[in-house]
Design a protein around this motif. Structure first.
Motif, PDB file in Angstrom:
ATOM      1  N   ALA A  78      -7.513  -7.514   6.903  1.00 25.62           N
ATOM      2  CA  ALA A  78      -7.924  -6.254   8.002  1.00 25.62           C
ATOM      3  C   ALA A  78      -8.977  -5.512   7.601  1.00 25.62           C
ATOM      4  O   ALA A  78      -9.732  -5.011   8.250  1.00 25.62           O
ATOM      5  CB  ALA A  78      -6.604  -5.450   8.246  1.00 25.62           C
ATOM      6  N   LYS A  79      -9.196  -5.205   6.134  1.00 22.60           N
ATOM      7  CA  LYS A  79      -9.781  -4.269   5.409  1.00 22.60           C
ATOM      8  C   LYS A  79     -11.195  -5.114   5.319  1.00 22.60           C
ATOM      9  O   LYS A  79     -12.242  -4.437   5.146  1.00 22.60           O
ATOM     10  CB  LYS A  79      -9.330  -3.510   4.225  1.00 22.60           C
ATOM     11  CG  LYS A  79      -8.067  -2.817   4.522  1.00 22.60           C
ATOM     12  CD  LYS A  79      -8.553  -1.470   5.181  1.00 22.60           C
ATOM     13  CE  LYS A  79      -7.399  -0.522   5.565  1.00 22.60           C
ATOM     14  NZ  LYS A  79      -7.637   0.529   5.952  1.00 22.60           N
TER      15      LYS A  79
ATOM     16  N   VAL B 171      -1.501  -0.227  11.782  1.00 19.13           N
ATOM     17  CA  VAL B 171      -1.462  -1.114  10.692  1.00 19.13           C
ATOM     18  C   VAL B 171      -0.121  -1.443   9.858  1.00 19.13           C
ATOM     19  O   VAL B 171       0.506  -2.368   9.527  1.00 19.13           O
ATOM     20  CB  VAL B 171      -2.745  -1.065   9.695  1.00 19.13           C
ATOM     21  CG1 VAL B 171      -2.775  -1.875   8.635  1.00 19.13           C
ATOM     22  CG2 VAL B 171      -3.841  -0.841  10.474  1.00 19.13           C
TER      23      VAL B 171
ATOM     24  N   SER C 162       2.361  -3.331  11.729  1.00 15.28           N
ATOM     25  CA  SER C 162       2.097  -4.898  11.708  1.00 15.28           C
ATOM     26  C   SER C 162       2.589  -5.564  10.021  1.00 15.28           C
ATOM     27  O   SER C 162       3.113  -6.370  10.125  1.00 15.28           O
ATOM     28  CB  SER C 162       0.541  -5.176  11.932  1.00 15.28           C
ATOM     29  OG  SER C 162       0.300  -4.792  13.114  1.00 15.28           O
TER      30      SER C 162
ATOM     31  N   GLN D 264     -13.238  -7.339   6.951  1.00 18.56           N
ATOM     32  CA  GLN D 264     -13.767  -8.065   7.910  1.00 18.56           C
ATOM     33  C   GLN D 264     -15.125  -8.602   8.113  1.00 18.56           C
ATOM     34  O   GLN D 264     -15.222  -9.560   8.465  1.00 18.56           O
ATOM     35  CB  GLN D 264     -13.705  -7.225   9.231  1.00 18.56           C
ATOM     36  CG  GLN D 264     -12.003  -6.699   9.545  1.00 18.56           C
ATOM     37  CD  GLN D 264     -11.940  -6.043  10.991  1.00 18.56           C
ATOM     38  OE1 GLN D 264     -13.159  -5.915  11.557  1.00 18.56           O
ATOM     39  NE2 GLN D 264     -10.662  -5.497  11.083  1.00 18.56           N
TER      40      GLN D 264
ATOM     41  N   TYR E 263      -3.743   4.295  11.344  1.00 21.33           N
ATOM     42  CA  TYR E 263      -3.340   3.707  10.186  1.00 21.33           C
ATOM     43  C   TYR E 263      -1.741   3.388  10.421  1.00 21.33           C
ATOM     44  O   TYR E 263      -1.270   2.203   9.841  1.00 21.33           O
ATOM     45  CB  TYR E 263      -3.528   4.175   8.799  1.00 21.33           C
ATOM     46  CG  TYR E 263      -4.919   4.344   8.800  1.00 21.33           C
ATOM     47  CD1 TYR E 263      -5.705   3.387   8.583  1.00 21.33           C
ATOM     48  CD2 TYR E 263      -5.661   5.644   8.655  1.00 21.33           C
ATOM     49  CE1 TYR E 263      -7.469   3.490   8.407  1.00 21.33           C
ATOM     50  CE2 TYR E 263      -6.833   5.841   8.389  1.00 21.33           C
ATOM     51  CZ  TYR E 263      -7.916   4.742   8.382  1.00 21.33           C
ATOM     52  OH  TYR E 263      -9.105   4.974   8.245  1.00 21.33           O
TER      53      TYR E 263
ATOM     54  N   TYR F 269      -1.873  -9.037   4.572  1.00 19.36           N
ATOM     55  CA  TYR F 269      -2.403  -8.287   5.897  1.00 19.36           C
ATOM     56  C   TYR F 269      -3.515  -7.241   5.647  1.00 19.36           C
ATOM     57  O   TYR F 269      -4.390  -7.443   6.519  1.00 19.36           O
ATOM     58  CB  TYR F 269      -1.196  -7.922   6.342  1.00 19.36           C
ATOM     59  CG  TYR F 269      -1.325  -7.220   7.919  1.00 19.36           C
ATOM     60  CD1 TYR F 269      -0.970  -8.224   8.994  1.00 19.36           C
ATOM     61  CD2 TYR F 269      -1.956  -6.056   8.172  1.00 19.36           C
ATOM     62  CE1 TYR F 269      -1.435  -7.793  10.359  1.00 19.36           C
ATOM     63  CE2 TYR F 269      -2.252  -5.673   9.516  1.00 19.36           C
ATOM     64  CZ  TYR F 269      -1.833  -6.746  10.778  1.00 19.36           C
ATOM     65  OH  TYR F 269      -2.254  -6.335  11.842  1.00 19.36           O
TER      66      TYR F 269
ATOM     67  N   VAL G 199      -5.376 -14.236  12.072  1.00 28.04           N
ATOM     68  CA  VAL G 199      -4.781 -13.025  11.910  1.00 28.04           C
ATOM     69  C   VAL G 199      -3.141 -13.289  11.593  1.00 28.04           C
ATOM     70  O   VAL G 199      -2.715 -14.089  12.607  1.00 28.04           O
ATOM     71  CB  VAL G 199      -4.632 -12.131  13.383  1.00 28.04           C
ATOM     72  CG1 VAL G 199      -3.870 -10.844  13.353  1.00 28.04           C
ATOM     73  CG2 VAL G 199      -6.111 -11.942  13.774  1.00 28.04           C
TER      74      VAL G 199
END
Length: 601
Positions: free
Chosen positions: A542-543, A275, A278, A545, A272, A538, A508
């Motif tokens: 990502a969570k 993440v 990013s 999907q 994590y 973001y 993304v």
């Protein structure tokens, strides 16, 4: 007949109350709400389903897990605010601005999370038959809690004696911020501890949200925080913390930085933390765009190209095997090169394009973003000079080294092993702090005030002697520089650069569309707004999907709802808030007795 009279305490201003949405005596409604919250809290210690097939393992009695933890948290907060409304000693500080609206919002959040969990169990496992008694109890008691909460009197500002008419109007009134009031003074050491506790609570919430292991849990987290945040604002706690943070500004900044720096030490692996890196890069670029859009009012749809300029510059001077220049700069020189080259491109592009305004400027900057991406693809030795390796990009970029400190290798700090992404996270945290300082200094400077004047009315600003073109060019160059700094780190974090990563719309982030949305979602012209907006934009893709096919549809719906109900963004700038909402002030004052203006009288 019972009447609601204004009450005044040392902690909150005089307020009035309107009848609840359901005709139920306030005392009975409050008792029912306490019973509902307590029973919902207790139901999380019972099994909600019989099989471990549903994520989170909700089969264990006596130990809440998964979505049960969110229901437990919502019920506990609702119970605390209910008891605070009763004036219990030690809990009065929870409601300096209002007592009943936060209860309603938290009750709705608890109900939504619980029923979402029940619905998810039914969908995933094939019917409500898979619910255990604990799940049924939670569903029924959370519904009872909402019914009782809607029967509580509605909080109204002190200067508005008229109750909101209509069920939906009363419900939406709960989301409005309370009127400012005087808070009771506290000892300085308690104020400092309060600031530290608030920063620690923010770290806990962020760590939990980023560490959610499956989509259902993350959706539940968004639901609860979506109701919890306005509840805290409606209670007056957010306003009180804002007052304390302004009074102890240095303490607040230090506590926030320490809380953010402590995040890698709470993680057992880099899963994590990657993440979080990013998110910081995305947020840093969003803050840079906020200079251009939020302060100067320049609609830049090709801003991601400056991020690419910084990334490609760092890649060319990084010593990568496929880099055309074949040189390797030290850490500080690589970052400086990315920032300077991005600034130069900002000046070169801004000089001709900033002669136009509005939609024309948006079209020109959008064209610049596409030109940059296509140019990087064509500099492959066939269509143009061999500089960027064309569509293949520049891979195998080595990690940054700060003197003898290699960011790509694990290091042990305070007994905790920090991996590669943890090192880059701390580096980006320093860059983010630097960029925030630059933004705040620019905003409060004479140049920042000139940018705001240009944003509001460029013609009027020019009539007042402001050189709008020069100042817009400065904003453009500063925004490009900040994006270039983030791009240098992005190239090393991702081990390479690729032209397809800098499209206007990309699955993304970061890309130009999502960067602009992050600024608008968080709040233009603010510091924390783009940070929160970037984190949400973001984390959500990502969570979630499993909802990738509907990502843009849901994103568009969310923007429409945001523009309808909160056009100033999640973190509203005071000026923007006054522009988008009516202040209730009259051009001609009315007589308090007759309700007429002097002309009408």
């Amino acid at each position: 007949m019972t009447t609601n009279t204004p009450t005044t305490t040392k902690d909150q201003p005089a307020a009035t109350t309107a009848p609840g949405l359901i005709p139920l005596p306030p005392a009975s409604a409050r008792i029912t709400a306490v019973i509902g919250a307590a029973t919902t809290f207790a139901s999380t210690f019972l099994a909600w389903t019989w099989t471990e097939a549903f994520p989170g393992n909700l089969t264990i009695s006596g130990y809440p897990g998964g979505l049960q933890v969110l229901t437990l948290t919502g019920a506990l907060l609702t119970l605390l605010f209910l008891l605070s409304g009763q004036g219990i000693r030690g809990l009065r500080w929870l409601t300096p601005g209002g007592t009943n609206s936060p209860v309603l919002l938290l009750a709705l959040g608890t109900f939504a999370v619980t029923w979402f969990a029940v619905g998810a169990i039914a969908v995933e496992l094939g019917g409500l038959v898979n619910l255990e008694p604990g799940g049924w109890i939670a569903a029924v008691t959370s519904l009872l809690l909402v019914i009782a909460a809607t029967a509580l009197p509605s909080d109204l500002p002190a200067d508005d004696q008229r109750p909101a008419t209509g069920t939906w109007k009363r419900l939406l009134h709960s989301f409005k911020a309370p009127e400012p009031g005087r808070a009771a003074p506290l000892p300085a050491w308690i104020e400092v501890l309060t600031i530290a506790a608030a920063c620690g609570a923010g770290l806990i919430v962020f760590t939990y949200g980023i560490g959610t292991e499956y989509g259902q849990l993350f959706i539940g987290f968004l639901i609860l925080t979506g109701f919890g945040a306005p509840a805290l604002q409606r209670s007056g706690l957010v306003r009180r913390f804002s007052t304390l943070s302004q009074k102890h500004r240095n303490v607040t900044i230090t506590a926030a930085f320490v809380a953010a720096a402590a995040f890698p030490f709470t993680q057992e692996s880099d899963t994590y933390t990657s993440v979080a890196v990013s998110i910081l890069i995305f947020a840093t670029v969003a803050v840079g765009l906020n200079v251009v859009v939020g302060l100067a009012g320049l609609l830049d749809l090709g801003y991601v190209a400056f991020l690419g300029v910084g990334a490609y510059t760092a890649a060319l001077v990084s010593g990568a095997p496929t880099a055309a220049l074949g040189i390797q700069f030290p850490f500080w020189a690589a970052v400086l090169a990315g920032a300077v080259v991005s600034m130069i491109f900002g000046v070169i592009i801004g000089a001709p394009t900033l002669r136009v305004r509005g939609d024309y400027l948006a079209i020109v900057t959008l064209g610049f973003g596409e030109i940059f991406r296509i140019a990087m693809q064509n500099l492959d030795g066939t269509s143009g000079p061999d500089i960027t390796n064309g569509p293949n990009g520049i891979p195998s970029i080595p990690d940054l080294k700060f003197f003898s400190f290699d960011l790509g290798e694990p290091h042990t700090v305070l007994g905790v092993e920090l991996g590669r992404f943890a090192n880059y996270y701390l580096l980006m945290l320093l860059f983010t702090a630097l960029i925030i300082i630059v933004f705040r200094r620019s905003d409060r400077s004479r140049i920042g005030r000139a940018w705001v004047a240009i944003r509001e009315d460029e013609t009027a600003a020019g009539a007042m002697g402001i050189n709008s073109f020069r100042l817009k060019l400065m904003a453009f160059a500063l925004g490009a520089t900040l994006a270039g700094i983030a791009g240098t780190v992005l190239a090393h974090v991702e081990y390479g650069v690729h032209p397809d990563g800098y499209k206007f719309v990309h699955t993304v982030p970061p890309n130009s569309a999502f960067l602009l949305a992050a600024v608008i979602l968080g709040g233009m012209g603010t510091v924390s707004g783009p940070l929160i907006g970037a984190a949400l934009l973001y984390l959500i893709p990502a969570k979630l999907q499993f909802m990738a096919d509907y990502q843009l549809l849901l994103f568009g719906i969310a923007l429409v709802l945001l523009m309808r109900f909160r056009p100033e963004g999640l973190i509203a700038d005071r000026r923007q808030q006054l522009e988008f909402h009516e202040t209730g002030q009259l051009d001609v004052p009315k007589d308090s007795a007759t309700g007429l203006t002097k002309t009408e009288a």
